[in-house]
Structures are given as C-alpha cells and as structure tokens.
Design an enzyme around this catalytic site. Structure first.
Site: not given
Ligand code: BTN
Length: 327
Positions: A124, A189, A324
């Site tokens: 992406r 991921k 965060r």
C-alpha cells in the site's frame, strides 16, 4: 547469461532440503560443475540461502514446498482445472501480471495469479512488498464489478474477513485486522491486501485483489521489512503448506467476493468489527495531509474507520493509522 527457467530447475532439485553434490546437479541439468556453482551464487538474488557442505555439495537448509497446481486445486475442492489458476516462478508483481491479463481480455472472473517470487512486489501507499522465493503467498485475484467503483466500498475489508476466515478454519490461526488492510497477530503484521482498480470509474470496473501472506519466512529474508512482522510457520511452530494455504485463501476470497457483489459492506460490518485490532487503541492518523491523535473505534456501514479526537468523531476513509507508542 543464466535465464530464469535454468535457475528454477536448479531450485526444484534443491527444494527437498537435502545435500546435492555439484556433480549430481550438473548431470541432472546437463551443465558443468562450474556452471552449477555460478547459478548457485545467484540464488541469493531470489532471497534463497544456499549452504555449502565441504566435499559434499549444496543444500537449502530447509525444504521448500513449491507451488503445485494439482495440490492447490485439491485444496480448492476442485476436481479439475477450470483455467482460473495461473502459477508463475518469478514475476514483477502478481497484481501487475493480473492487470496485463485483464487488458489482454484473456481471463475469467475469479482467476488467481500466484508466484513463487516477486521482483517488484507492491504494498500500500507506494511501499514495496518483500517477496523472497518459495517462502510466502503472493496471490492476485481478478474480479469484475458491473456497478462501477461506488459499489466497491468496503471490498478490501471484506477480503480481510475472507483471509481471516480461511486462516481460522483451515489453520486454527486467530488473526485480527488492522484498518484498512493489514492482517495481524498481536502487534505483528502477517500479511496485507492491495486492491487495484482498472477501468472507467463510472462504469464497470475490474479489480485486482492482491493478498500477500508471510508463510515460512526466515528472519534474514524479512530483514528489509520496516515494521514488526511474523509468519504463519512461526505461529504454528512448523512449516505451513503453501498449497493448502493458497487453496484455502482463494476459495474463501472467491466465495465472499461473489456474495459481496449481491450485497454491501453493511452485511459484513459486525464481523469486521469483531476482528478490529485497533478498537479502543490510541492512534496517530494521517489522512489527506492532516495528522490526528485519536482513539480508534469501529468501522461504519461503508467501511470507514471512526476515530474520536478530543473534540469530535471523524470518519477516516483513507490514509494511515498507527498505534501510538506509550513512552
Ligand atoms: C500492504 O501494503 O499491506 C499490501 C501488501 C499486498 C502484497 C500483495 S503480494 C500479492 C500482490 N502482488 C503485489 O505486488 N502486491 C500484492
């Protein structure tokens, strides 16, 4: 010059993970030992590490289960090849190759393009996708939509559900989805989805639905990945069959996309939200050149992510959302 097919014949011989002597390899391929040595030295460019055992020969360390149309068709539950499976050794990007096929008008809906290796795997937002030979799943599925681009809202999220279902059902692996398109386990991921669109945006469009999953990737093969990652083999504690995985992913994607055509994302919203890895997390959002600090919520009926800033709830339809870090 050594061409791709010669290299791939060599890989096929080495794929069992056993030690093979240079003489034996040379005889099998009809070339000299020196030519074998030269070819072996180029396998690193494909992300493969060949070990040399003094006086005995070469081996890959681990065996590789190469992609095999027969095994994938079996996993797909298809007794025969309906011409919708294309398996390539090395390609720039399976999404790019799928696009070429679409433009040549040669392929049926649901055609899946798979490759052992990508030289220019796309991620992406213009990022590259690390794609070593024989380790992972690189798959692009072609799907035509008659209704134009408006009907595609939420498509890539539905594909995320299809991947999550396949991993849960066939591999007992519980993954979560990080909006919009990441497949994650914990904060690592496992894979990603890249949907590209071809055609006139107002009329019928063809989509290329790219799925990349890390399957049996060694640490050094993933060294170029700039975020925490994992692979299915590490999660399962054993090598995972890429053919079974490919069959499961293609079947699940074809089924869900076909259903999605007759409905809308709203029908999948609650399932997506049950897989939402970001829910309740404090996030940084970068959208349309704007930076926000917010708390992530659910997705709405169009697949937009709802985030709460100090002052308002915003709908995020594109951009990057990252968790965060607590300092
Ligand atoms: C992401 O950035 O998370 C999306 C990654 C998508 C990678 C897959 S691999 C198969 C297909 N071909 C590509 O070039 N990209 C997609």
């Amino acid at each position: 010059m050594t061409d791709g097919s010669e290299l791939h014949s060599l890989i096929r011989l080495l794929a069992d993970g056993e030690v093979h002597s240079g003489t034996q390899l040379g005889q099998s391929l009809g070339v000299s030992r020196a030519a074998i040595w030269k070819r072996i030295s180029t396998l690193g460019n494909l992300g493969l590490k060949v070990h040399r055992v003094r006086t005995q020969g070469y081996h890959l360390g681990d065996s590789i289960e190469l992609l095999d149309a027969g095994r994938i068709l079996m996993a797909l539950g298809q007794g025969h090849d309906d011409g919708r499976l294309i398996i390539l050794d090395s390609v720039d990007s399976t999404n790019q190759r799928a696009l070429v096929l679409v433009n040549s008008g040669q392929c049926a809906n649901g055609t899946a393009v798979l490759a052992e290796h990508q030289t220019l795997g796309r991620g992406r937002r213009g990022r590259s996708w690390v794609s070593p030979f024989g380790s992972n799943l690189y798959c692009s599925i072609i799907w035509r939509f008659d209704k134009g681009v408006g009907a595609l809202s939420g498509l890539s999220l539905v594909v995320g559900i299809a991947v999550a279902r396949a991993l849960q059902r066939k591999f007992d692996a519980s993954v979560m989805l990080k909006w919009p398109n990441d497949i994650v386990i914990g904060d690592r991921k496992l894979g990603g989805i890249l949907v590209e669109i071809d055609g006139d945006l107002a009329g019928p469009v063809t989509t290329i639905i790219g799925v990349g999953l890390n399957v049996n990737m060694r640490e050094e093969q993933g060294a170029g990945i700039t975020q925490p990652w994992t692979d299915l083999g590490s999660i399962k504690g054993e090598q995972v069959s890429r053919n079974l995985l490919a069959g499961a992913i293609i079947a699940s994607c074809r089924q869900l996309i076909a259903e999605f055509v007759g409905s809308s994302f709203a029908a999948y919203r609650s399932e997506w939200n049950s897989l939402n890895a970001l829910k309740g997390k404090s996030v940084n959002v970068e959208t349309g050149g704007e930076q926000l600090v917010a708390v992530a919520g659910d997705v709405d009926a169009d697949g937009a992510l709802l985030v709460a800033t100090d002052t308002e709830v915003r709908r995020i339809i594109g951009g990057e959302v990252s968790v965060r870090r607590v300092e």
